[in-house]
Enzyme design. Structure first.
Site, PDB file in Angstrom:
ATOM      1  N   HIS A 480       0.817  -1.215   0.000  1.00 25.28           N
ATOM      2  CA  HIS A 480       0.000   0.000   0.000  1.00 25.28           C
ATOM      3  C   HIS A 480       0.854   1.268   0.000  1.00 25.28           C
ATOM      4  CE1 HIS A 480      -3.492  -2.354   2.159  1.00 25.28           C
ATOM      5  NE2 HIS A 480      -3.352  -2.698   0.889  1.00 25.28           N
ATOM      6  N   PRO A 481       1.828   1.410  -0.887  1.00 27.90           N
ATOM      7  CA  PRO A 481       2.640   2.629  -0.855  1.00 27.90           C
ATOM      8  C   PRO A 481       1.829   3.845  -1.298  1.00 27.90           C
ATOM      9  CG  PRO A 481       3.165   1.328  -2.801  1.00 27.90           C
ATOM     10  CD  PRO A 481       2.250   0.492  -1.968  1.00 27.90           C
TER      11      PRO A 481
END
Length: 545
Positions: A480-481
């Protein structure tokens, strides 16, 4: 020797909008911008077409993640907070981007996440502003309601399989005082329940399937795949086009309106830096001339780190045994072929739990992904013994990392340094999350399955130091960057784009993807990215009107 650059006449002239990236956000942006038949839209995607069966059968993530056909195969630098380990950092290499290989979990986050953005001065981004956008995008199995809509392009369905062991984990959570819920997407995701998934009739519903492929017949929309963008082209401080490589040729293509970066939290800062937009000191080290000194480009990286605890169980059916049984695999295939149900429709995680890691928090700060399977890491076979994975992640980490160029070669993988567990707060939450996991697995509802802690293992005691080290040993990303081209006010030194997603100090250039999040949302980030793309495209259309 100087390379030959082909003019944009090779692509039938200039375009009004050039969208770089056909991932989760880019598919939405391309859809919305091409509704105006007077405007020509060019979409440049580095990956390929989604013409592989495992992009569409939900359990295909097991084969897509870690496969160079479908994954860019990024890796982080070695991380001090992870005790010197480096992590695989999957990103989708296909139209639809990471929505073609991700967990398919439909999750908006918490109302407070967006109200915080509004409190940072980003008017128009509060919960009351974004909730109608989420609803408009929905094609939800629950039907029309205060929170959900029908008829939108973003299909949401109930999971196609249930497991007795997961029902018992849910009962254990209720025994701990966590309420049961049937919907995590009302603005308050407190509770335990089954995740809703982005699927339709047993198939993955990617952004490409929902937004891009249905409109590719539009004569004003052109998609090019296998494209490596070298840089954005500028005339002074105005973006006027893009230079890219495709099939051995280098091409310049012009934009009469805007260049819109939708390449994600890894790709967008990489392209900005290659184009001379970023921290001047970083660019100078590589001999790149600075077009705009924006120190926040590639900084402010945030990600959800989870502690993947694994428990052996007894007397319970899990996917591990079925996976290793020829008869079991055949029955799974038959069930899917006949009914589009069963384990082949499984998202990586089925059961979710949102709760607090300690009494210091007034809203959920950890999310559990509970799976009826176990493996050492994605891309490897499942274990041969019955087991479940109970992974808890810190929803609002305070650690911040960076993404920066490794070289001026646009094909070189960037330096990804998430800086996990670099703050006392994050180490404390990680330790507490393991404690909450252990308490969950000791509840009466699970006693008949005699769960045995396999990872991190009973040799790890409950002391702060032991748990913090264990968190570093078993911690892994949930992919989930966000945040590497953050929204902010002009006086914010790390702001890259304004609240309309225009790159500050430049004209004709926007970033519309997960990289613009100033702070990470409290849950899976794909659906918030879809929302950002819809709002961002509307900003473009309004400015052009």
């Amino acid at each position: 020797m100087e390379k030959t650059v082909v003019s944009s006449t090779e692509l039938d002239g200039d375009y009004d909008y050039i969208v770089v990236g056909a991932g989760s956000a880019g598919c939405v942006v391309a859809n919305r911008l091409s509704t105006d038949k007077r405007k020509r839209v060019l979409v440049l995607e580095a990956g390929g077409k989604d013409n592989w069966i495992w992009f569409h059968i939900p359990v295909g993530y097991l084969f897509a993640i870690g496969n160079p056909r479908s994954d860019w195969m990024f890796e982080t630098e070695t991380e001090a907070g992870l005790n010197g380990r480096s992590l695989k950092y999957p990103r989708g290499k296909v139209i639809g981007g990471s929505s073609a290989i991700n967990a398919m979990i439909s999750m908006r986050g918490q109302a407070s996440d967006y109200d915080h953005w509004r409190q940072l001065g980003l008017t128009g981004w509060g919960w009351d502003d974004v909730r109608p956008v989420f609803k408009r995008l929905d094609d939800h199995f629950l039907g029309e309601s205060e929170y959900h809509g029908v008829g939108g392009e973003w299909r949401v369905e109930r999971p196609g399989v249930k497991w007795d062991i997961l029902d018992s984990v849910a009962e254990a959570a209720v025994e701990m005082g966590i309420p049961a819920t049937t919907d995590f997407n009302t603005g308050d995701n407190t509770g335990v329940g089954y995740f809703h998934v982005n699927q339709k009739r047993g198939f993955r519903w990617s952004s490409a399937r929902g937004f891009l492929k249905p409109v590719l017949h539009r004569t004003n929309l052109r998609l090019e795949t296998g494209v490596l963008v070298e840089k954005v082209l500028f005339d002074g401080k105005r973006a006027v086009g893009v230079r890219f490589q495709q099939q051995g040729r280098t091409t310049d293509v012009r934009a009469k309106g805007e260049v819109i970066l939708c390449a994600g939290s890894v790709g967008s800062p990489q392209i900005l830096q290659l184009s001379g937009v970023g921290p001047a000191e970083w660019l100078g080290e590589l001999g790149i001339s600075t077009v705009a000194d924006r120190p926040g480009v590639g900084r402010n990286l945030q990600d959800h780190l989870q502690q993947r605890a694994i428990y052996r169980v007894h007397g319970a059916k899990t996917l591990n045994e079925t996976y290793h049984s020829p008869i079991g695999r055949a029955l799974m295939g038959l069930e899917y072929a006949l009914f589009r149900r069963g384990p082949l429709t499984m998202a990586p995680s089925q059961l979710g739990i949102f709760t607090t890691s300690s009494s210091h928090f007034d809203r959920p700060n950890i999310e559990f992904h509970v799976q009826p399977l176990s493996l050492n890491k994605f891309g490897e076979p499942l274990h041969r013994f019955p087991a479940i994975t109970v992974a808890a992640c810190n929803l609002r980490p305070t650690s911040r990392g960076t993404i920066r160029l490794r070289s001026v070669d646009p094909s070189a993988k960037p330096i990804i340094a998430p800086n996990y567990l670099s703050t006392d707060d994050d180490r404390r939450v990680a330790a507490d999350a393991i404690r909450v996991t252990r308490r969950l697995m000791k509840q009466a509802a699970l006693r008949r399955f005699r769960p045995e802690e396999f990872i991190p293992g009973l040799s790890v005691d409950d002391s702060e130091s032991a748990l913090a080290k264990a968190a570093g040993d078993i911690g892994t990303t949930i992919f989930h960057p966000v945040g590497t081209a953050k929204m902010g006010l002009e006086h914010d030194p790390l702001a890259v784009v304004d609240r309309h997603l225009r790159v500050i100090g430049l004209d004709g250039l926007r970033v519309i993807d997960a990289s613009v999040m100033p702070t990470i949302t409290s849950g899976n980030t794909n659906t918030p990215t879809i929302m950002i793309a819809d709002k961002g495209a509307n900003f473009v259309l309004w400015d052009a009107a």
